[in-house]
Design a protein around this motif. Sequence first.
Motif, PDB file in Angstrom:
ATOM      1  N   GLU A 124       0.847  -1.211  -0.121  1.00 50.97           N
ATOM      2  CA  GLU A 124      -0.137   0.097   0.107  1.00 50.97           C
ATOM      3  C   GLU A 124       0.902   1.153   0.022  1.00 50.97           C
ATOM      4  N   ASN A 125       0.351   2.307  -0.613  1.00 51.24           N
ATOM      5  CA  ASN A 125       1.032   3.601  -0.687  1.00 51.24           C
ATOM      6  C   ASN A 125       2.094   3.546  -1.405  1.00 51.24           C
ATOM      7  N   HIS A 126       2.649   2.542  -2.440  1.00 54.37           N
ATOM      8  CA  HIS A 126       3.677   2.523  -3.179  1.00 54.37           C
ATOM      9  C   HIS A 126       3.045   2.671  -4.449  1.00 54.37           C
ATOM     10  N   ARG A 127       3.629   3.439  -5.497  1.00 55.45           N
ATOM     11  CA  ARG A 127       3.417   3.630  -6.804  1.00 55.45           C
ATOM     12  C   ARG A 127       4.018   2.452  -7.697  1.00 55.45           C
ATOM     13  N   LEU A 128       3.382   1.504  -8.075  1.00 49.41           N
ATOM     14  CA  LEU A 128       4.227   0.441  -8.602  1.00 49.41           C
ATOM     15  C   LEU A 128       3.897   0.536 -10.262  1.00 49.41           C
ATOM     16  N   THR A 129       4.818   0.150 -10.774  1.00 50.91           N
ATOM     17  CA  THR A 129       4.894  -0.119 -12.319  1.00 50.91           C
ATOM     18  C   THR A 129       3.703  -1.319 -12.850  1.00 50.91           C
ATOM     19  N   PRO A 130       3.406  -1.499 -13.755  1.00 50.08           N
ATOM     20  CA  PRO A 130       2.767  -2.540 -14.362  1.00 50.08           C
ATOM     21  C   PRO A 130       3.612  -3.816 -14.027  1.00 50.08           C
ATOM     22  N   GLN A 155       5.751  -4.387 -11.666  1.00 45.89           N
ATOM     23  CA  GLN A 155       5.858  -4.536 -10.263  1.00 45.89           C
ATOM     24  C   GLN A 155       4.588  -4.709  -9.715  1.00 45.89           C
ATOM     25  N   ARG A 156       3.353  -4.560 -10.287  1.00 45.27           N
ATOM     26  CA  ARG A 156       2.048  -4.982  -9.949  1.00 45.27           C
ATOM     27  C   ARG A 156       1.922  -6.154 -10.057  1.00 45.27           C
ATOM     28  N   ARG A 157       2.520  -7.007 -11.257  1.00 41.97           N
ATOM     29  CA  ARG A 157       2.517  -8.332 -11.647  1.00 41.97           C
ATOM     30  C   ARG A 157       3.348  -8.954 -10.559  1.00 41.97           C
ATOM     31  N   ILE A 158       4.384  -8.602  -9.885  1.00 44.24           N
ATOM     32  CA  ILE A 158       5.034  -9.289  -9.031  1.00 44.24           C
ATOM     33  C   ILE A 158       4.338  -9.218  -7.573  1.00 44.24           C
ATOM     34  N   ALA A 159       3.743  -8.124  -7.416  1.00 42.86           N
ATOM     35  CA  ALA A 159       2.891  -8.066  -6.098  1.00 42.86           C
ATOM     36  C   ALA A 159       1.686  -9.091  -6.048  1.00 42.86           C
ATOM     37  N   ARG A 195      14.496  -4.616  -8.468  1.00 43.06           N
ATOM     38  CA  ARG A 195      14.094  -3.403  -8.519  1.00 43.06           C
ATOM     39  C   ARG A 195      12.734  -3.352  -7.712  1.00 43.06           C
ATOM     40  N   PHE A 196      12.046  -4.238  -7.692  1.00 45.84           N
ATOM     41  CA  PHE A 196      10.629  -4.234  -6.922  1.00 45.84           C
ATOM     42  C   PHE A 196      10.931  -4.083  -5.442  1.00 45.84           C
ATOM     43  N   ALA A 197      12.029  -5.023  -4.846  1.00 44.29           N
ATOM     44  CA  ALA A 197      12.246  -4.809  -3.652  1.00 44.29           C
ATOM     45  C   ALA A 197      12.672  -3.334  -3.197  1.00 44.29           C
ATOM     46  N   VAL A 198      13.636  -2.771  -4.068  1.00 46.41           N
ATOM     47  CA  VAL A 198      13.929  -1.483  -3.956  1.00 46.41           C
ATOM     48  C   VAL A 198      12.966  -0.345  -3.914  1.00 46.41           C
ATOM     49  N   ALA A 199      12.018  -0.775  -4.702  1.00 48.87           N
ATOM     50  CA  ALA A 199      10.785   0.346  -4.853  1.00 48.87           C
ATOM     51  C   ALA A 199       9.794   0.179  -3.356  1.00 48.87           C
ATOM     52  N   LEU A 200      10.087  -0.847  -2.830  1.00 46.15           N
ATOM     53  CA  LEU A 200       9.569  -0.912  -1.546  1.00 46.15           C
ATOM     54  C   LEU A 200      10.231  -0.319  -0.270  1.00 46.15           C
ATOM     55  N   GLY A 201      11.612  -0.109  -0.578  1.00 49.69           N
ATOM     56  CA  GLY A 201      12.203   0.586   0.192  1.00 49.69           C
ATOM     57  C   GLY A 201      13.410  -0.282   1.094  1.00 49.69           C
ATOM     58  N   ASP A 255      -9.291 -10.087  -9.992  1.00 49.94           N
ATOM     59  CA  ASP A 255      -8.431 -11.297  -9.234  1.00 49.94           C
ATOM     60  C   ASP A 255      -7.430 -10.773  -8.332  1.00 49.94           C
ATOM     61  N   SER A 256      -7.138  -9.451  -8.507  1.00 47.52           N
ATOM     62  CA  SER A 256      -6.281  -8.940  -7.616  1.00 47.52           C
ATOM     63  C   SER A 256      -6.524  -7.254  -7.597  1.00 47.52           C
ATOM     64  N   ALA A 257      -5.772  -6.785  -6.468  1.00 47.23           N
ATOM     65  CA  ALA A 257      -5.852  -5.250  -6.204  1.00 47.23           C
ATOM     66  C   ALA A 257      -4.937  -4.556  -7.289  1.00 47.23           C
ATOM     67  N   PHE A 258      -4.009  -5.286  -7.749  1.00 48.45           N
ATOM     68  CA  PHE A 258      -3.143  -4.463  -8.570  1.00 48.45           C
ATOM     69  C   PHE A 258      -3.445  -4.748 -10.192  1.00 48.45           C
ATOM     70  N   THR A 259      -4.364  -5.111 -10.447  1.00 41.97           N
ATOM     71  CA  THR A 259      -4.857  -5.100 -11.799  1.00 41.97           C
ATOM     72  C   THR A 259      -4.828  -3.930 -12.849  1.00 41.97           C
ATOM     73  N   PRO A 260      -4.813  -3.993 -14.136  1.00 38.71           N
ATOM     74  CA  PRO A 260      -4.860  -2.711 -14.814  1.00 38.71           C
ATOM     75  C   PRO A 260      -6.318  -2.042 -14.720  1.00 38.71           C
ATOM     76  N   VAL A 261      -7.345  -2.784 -14.112  1.00 35.28           N
ATOM     77  CA  VAL A 261      -8.729  -2.049 -13.823  1.00 35.28           C
ATOM     78  C   VAL A 261      -8.690  -1.359 -12.722  1.00 35.28           C
ATOM     79  N   ALA A 262      -7.726  -1.518 -11.804  1.00 31.41           N
ATOM     80  CA  ALA A 262      -7.679  -0.796 -10.426  1.00 31.41           C
ATOM     81  C   ALA A 262      -7.914   0.746 -10.531  1.00 31.41           C
ATOM     82  N   ARG A 263      -7.035   1.376 -11.433  1.00 34.83           N
ATOM     83  CA  ARG A 263      -6.890   2.779 -11.376  1.00 34.83           C
ATOM     84  C   ARG A 263      -8.427   3.357 -12.008  1.00 34.83           C
TER      85      ARG A 263
END
Length: 286
Positions: free
Chosen positions: A23-29, A31-35, A66-72, A219-227
Amino acid sequence: MSNRTESDTGANTPAARLQHLFENHRLTPTQRRIAHCMVRRAADVPFLSSVELAELAGVSQPSVTRFAVALGFDGYPALRRHLREVTPAEPADAGSLNEYQQAVEAEIENLRHLAQLLADPAPVERAGRLLAGSRPLLVLGLRAAASQAYGFSYFASKVHPDVRLLDEGGSTLADRVDAAVHSGATALLCFALPRHPKEVVDALAYAKSAGLTVVTVADSAFTPVARHSDLLLPAAVGEGLAFDTACSPMLLGRVLLEAMCDNLPDAQARLEEFDVRAAERGLFAE
């Protein structure tokens, strides 16, 4: 006042802790797939290498780093150490189950996760109010999600006075959205399942621009339709067979029907009237 603890509401499950981490992280497509993959394999993730996670998510190993780094975190090893600290569990053991049994077990786990999410009924109750209050009510589902949209619409039409199914794409879809808005529609329910058609994303963007409130089962909170969704309710699909299984999205659709009925004062009367007419017509074989 509720006395439910964090554990009681499912907020302390491995999947829920991962959702909170993202939550509260701006993820790329990517990165959303990894999440998405990590949430689905929450019990196993603390024991996976970056290469294994990359393979499961269908991305490159550097993308995982890169995904792990994006999470801090300093890198994936630091992320994995964190997950092992907050998720003290053993990886799932498929044992001697064959591939068909494993698919069923995975779907059962999806249903358990859905039950945990429903420990907080507020989002579903809100969705029920939005759907009940929209006259007409639009229900969208294309390609893999068309059957989910049809099933919801079939039952919803028994209690809701005006349900309009959108199960075909094309240039006329926007026309039908416009017609519904002109007739008084205020909400659209979307079923969005992988692989996500671009026209579904475009349709939701158009519906939002037309002033509709969008409720999405995905199927996930990180899908392309979420926005493009005002309220997104996640329900995972099974991926163990050649084609995805969607027991959780179907059940969540029935839960939404129940919540909608709770907000339609004449729902029971309409069902009883249908039963009387069905008996008169000899509609069902008894």
